[in-house]
Design an enzyme around this catalytic site. Structure first.
Site, short mmCIF file in Angstrom:
data_model
loop_
_atom_site.label_atom_id
_atom_site.label_comp_id
_atom_site.label_asym_id
_atom_site.label_seq_id
_atom_site.Cartn_x
_atom_site.Cartn_y
_atom_site.Cartn_z
N GLU A 4 -33.42 10.55 -0.52
CA GLU A 4 -33.35 12.19 0.40
C GLU A 4 -32.85 13.26 -0.50
OE1 GLU A 4 -30.74 9.79 2.82
OE2 GLU A 4 -31.82 8.58 3.52
N HIS B 213 -17.12 27.82 -4.93
CA HIS B 213 -19.03 28.20 -5.37
C HIS B 213 -18.98 26.68 -6.52
CE1 HIS B 213 -19.21 32.80 -5.62
NE2 HIS B 213 -17.00 32.65 -4.97
#
Lengths: 298, 408
Positions: A214, A256
């Protein structure tokens, strides 16, 4: 041989008196798997479908010399259950429980690694070695033989449900499985595709491996590196589900750090590219597995 | 992982002893003016939305007097930042900054440990910095069992080049932030920038924090601060999605049903198992189908959950057919699926003769399921077909519908 599970597995279930665990116990016994003991604090002396229950794992080990544990306790208790299993010198722990807190998982996985204990999961539906009729977890439900025939193909799946479906496809192609493993769908799990490929490589009764993947994680990238390094030499068939997710807008960027850590890994297209470049047979459609297995294995 | 808005993350780190700018939340320009006067000028105004890079999106503004606060907070409250309408603004003291640093703590899943990322070049796009000047970015893992000793945290800043009082203060701040991260089951805690003020103080000027949904049972207060359903979405939930969250919450401990709306599309999509659903969606798309939504059910849901989610799927305008598929189930009772789906079709007045329904459901109690689906006139497959084959049939049936309609 097979990997992880065989007729020498001595199985205990932690949290055996729970509804789900009791049902799984029944299905496993019906299939022919021997389950020696269960553990639920305060319920010593009871039994679940004839399997004796103990208050502590220590006691269960003294009496039954178990070496393989299946953890079915609720999320808040998984951390302690895994530590208990490590302390009792269990060699293989399969964690079925979903929604385990990440920091708990980090801690018990680190402890297991130190102790040299193999962990499958959390959030694993189980694993099975059909030749010896040994299964742990819900895998196969009450109709195990429909999907799992004995044979020489290894199966590794991120998705619990697709562990069965993939094994069924192998059977449909005219083969069977040596061992099928649901490695768990969480972000933090004990054994990755790479760990299991190492075991399958050494297993003389496995001729090829099929993986169902996946989006997310770096597992396939690692597998590709193994192939390139010559550390996995058997045919590897891979299906990467979730290609459509790449055409969706990306999730709202929130900091980030995540992007820096992942370095862009995890996209299906990147996994496909790397696996193909490393010589794996990447399936365009899942159904291609059947003709491809026949073509490569006969 | 659940996201926290900045006012909450600042509250948490402030209470842990890390200096943060004075701040307050305002819902109207009038409220913003009032708070600004209490805090004192100059002022920073930030849109309170659960997305990053707000500066680039123009969602951070600076005001020098009360008139500017009125004007700029009004502008912010009329904005939509990356699909999120701004309902609140953060009114904040503007700090006099001497240096801007970057700091984050996150979970490195590959290394299986929390990781600290720090740089003395903060306030910029640190992903870009990491690519172009990796030597300016330092990463250090936190041992999951032992944690990180204070001297190790000091070494991080020292290696980056801090000394004197800033080194002492930055170390103290990071020790406390690590504690915040671990004690709150955070998944991300990012301070960008962490600043050295002109007065010589180390302060968290902006903060981003996410926490682990699975651990909220042990954080009662924190769980009330989390933006519900904020993890997966790239936009706020639609009305229909909110209704489907309610359908799921009605039976919180029995199975799961998730619903995500796609732009356009004409195939109602009800699939099962995480991996099976991904495979089903890919298969439909590969044959040229256009799913109208992405829905997965699993964990043996009760009938009313299946019914509720099916009704939701069918109620989206433009849906011309329904695809129901599962991997061969380990524990989900497919007869329960059948009852829920068939009832929803009937109640929504969908006749399988004119509204194609393709089902591929095999597993627990499949004999009963087959009877229920067949009796309703639905094209049913068990383990005589693969998911991919069923998906192909779905797309064929819809194409046949096009031909019929053109013929009329």
């Amino acid at each position: 041989m097979s990997i992880l599970l065989d007729k020498n597995s001595r199985i205990v279930i932690q949290g055996i008196t729970g509804r789900e665990a009791a049902m799984v116990t029944k299905h496993s016994l019906d299939y022919g798997t021997t389950i020696l003991a269960g553990v639920t604090p305060g319920k010593s002396g009871q039994d679940v479908h004839g399997v004796p229950v103990y208050d502590t794992l220590k006691k269960a080990i003294q009496i039954h010399e178990v070496n393989t544990s299946v953890v079915y306790v609720p999320p808040a208790f998984v951390y302690d259950a895994v530590l208990e299993a490590i302390a009792a010198n269990i060699e293989l722990i399969l964690i079925a429980t979903e929604n385990v807190p990440q920091l708990d998982a980090l801690k018990f996985l680190a402890r297991a690694k130190q102790a040299g204990v193999c962990v499958i999961g959390p959030n694993s539906v189980g694993m099975i070695t059909p030749k010896d009729r040994v299964k742990v977890g819900a895998i196969g439900g009450d109709n195990v033989e429909r999907c799992f025939a004995p044979g020489r193909v290894g199966v590794i799946s991120r998705s619990g449900g697709m562990t069965a479906e993939t094994s069924w496809m192998v059977k449909r192609a005219g083969y069977g499985v040596s061992t099928s493993v649901s490695i768990g769908g969480d972000g933090l799990i004990g054994s990755s595709i790479k760990d299991l490929l190492q075991l399958f490589e050494q297993d003389s009764e496995t001729d090829a491996v099929v993986t169902f993947s996946e989006p997310g994680t770096h597992f396939e990238e690692e597998a590709a590196e193994m192939l390139l390094a010559g550390e996995f030499t058997k045919p590897l068939f891979s299906f990467i589900a979730g290609r459509f997710t790449e055409s969706l807008p990306e999730g709202t960027v929130f900091g980030h750090a995540g992007a820096m850590i992942s370095g862009g890994t995890g996209k299906p297209s990147q996994k496909i590219f790397k696996l193909q470049a490393a010589g794996a047979h990447v399936l365009e459609r899942f159904d291609d597995l059947i003709p491809l297995l026949k073509q490569k294995l006969d | 992982m659940g996201k926290l808005l900045e006012n909450y993350s600042k509250k948490i780190i402030g209470e842990a002893g890390v200096a943060v700018p004075k701040n307050a939340v305002a819902r109207t320009p009038e409220e913003a003016m009032e708070k600004a006067e209490e805090i004192g000028f100059p002022i920073v105004l930030k849109a309170l939305v659960p997305v990053g890079k707000r500066g680039k999106a123009g969602a951070i503004k600076f005001a020098n007097n009360v008139q500017e606060v009125a004007q700029l907070s009004k502008e912010l409250l009329e904005m939509t930042v990356r699909h999120f309408p701004v309902e609140k603004v953060l009114v904040e003291e503007k700090i006099s900054i001497a240096q801007e640093w970057y700091l984050s703590i996150a979970i490195d899943k590959q290394a299986k440990a929390p990781v600290i990322i720090a740089s003395l070049d903060g306030g910029v796009d640190v992903e870009q910095l990491n690519r172009e000047h990796p030597e300016k970015v330092l990463t250090r893992h936190i041992d999951p069992i032992l944690g990180l000793a204070e001297f190790e945290i000091k070494e991080i800043w020292s290696e980056l080049g801090l000394t004197g009082k800033p080194l002492i203060l930055a170390t103290q701040a990071l020790v406390r932030l690590v504690k915040v991260f671990l004690e709150n089951d955070a998944t991300i805690l990012e301070i960008n920038p962490l600043v050295l003020t002109e007065a010589g103080e180390v302060m968290a000027a902006a903060s981003v924090m996410s926490v682990d949904d699975s651990a909220m049972y042990r954080h009662t207060e924190l769980s009330t601060m989390v933006q519900l359903g904020s993890e997966r979405s790239w936009r706020p939930l639609t009305e229909l999605e909110k209704q489907m969250v309610e359908v799921n919450e009605l039976d919180p401990y029995r199975g799961t049903a998730r619903y995500t709306e796609m732009d356009g599309g004409d195939i109602g999509f009800l699939c099962g198992g995480g991996g099976g659903s991904l495979l089903s969606f890919d298969a439909l798309v590969s044959f040229g189908g256009k799913p109208a939504n992405y829905s997965e059910v699993g964990g043996n849901p009760p009938e009313r959950k299946v019914y509720g989610i099916t009704k939701g799927i069918l109620s989206k305008p433009g849906v011309r057919g329904l695809f129901v598929a599962h991997n061969i189930t380990n524990n989900t009772q497919v007869d329960v699926m059948a009852k829920g789906v068939v009832q929803a079709l009937q109640d929504m007045g969908k006749d399988p003769l004119t509204f194609p329904v393709i089902v591929r459901e095999a597993g627990v109690n499949e004999k009963d399921a087959k009877e229920i689906f067949m009796a309703a006139g639905i094209e049913y497959y068990g383990d005589d077909a693969t998911i991919t084959e069923a998906a192909q049939r779905m797309v064929e049936r819809l194409k046949a519908l096009d031909v019929d309609e053109r013929g009329k």
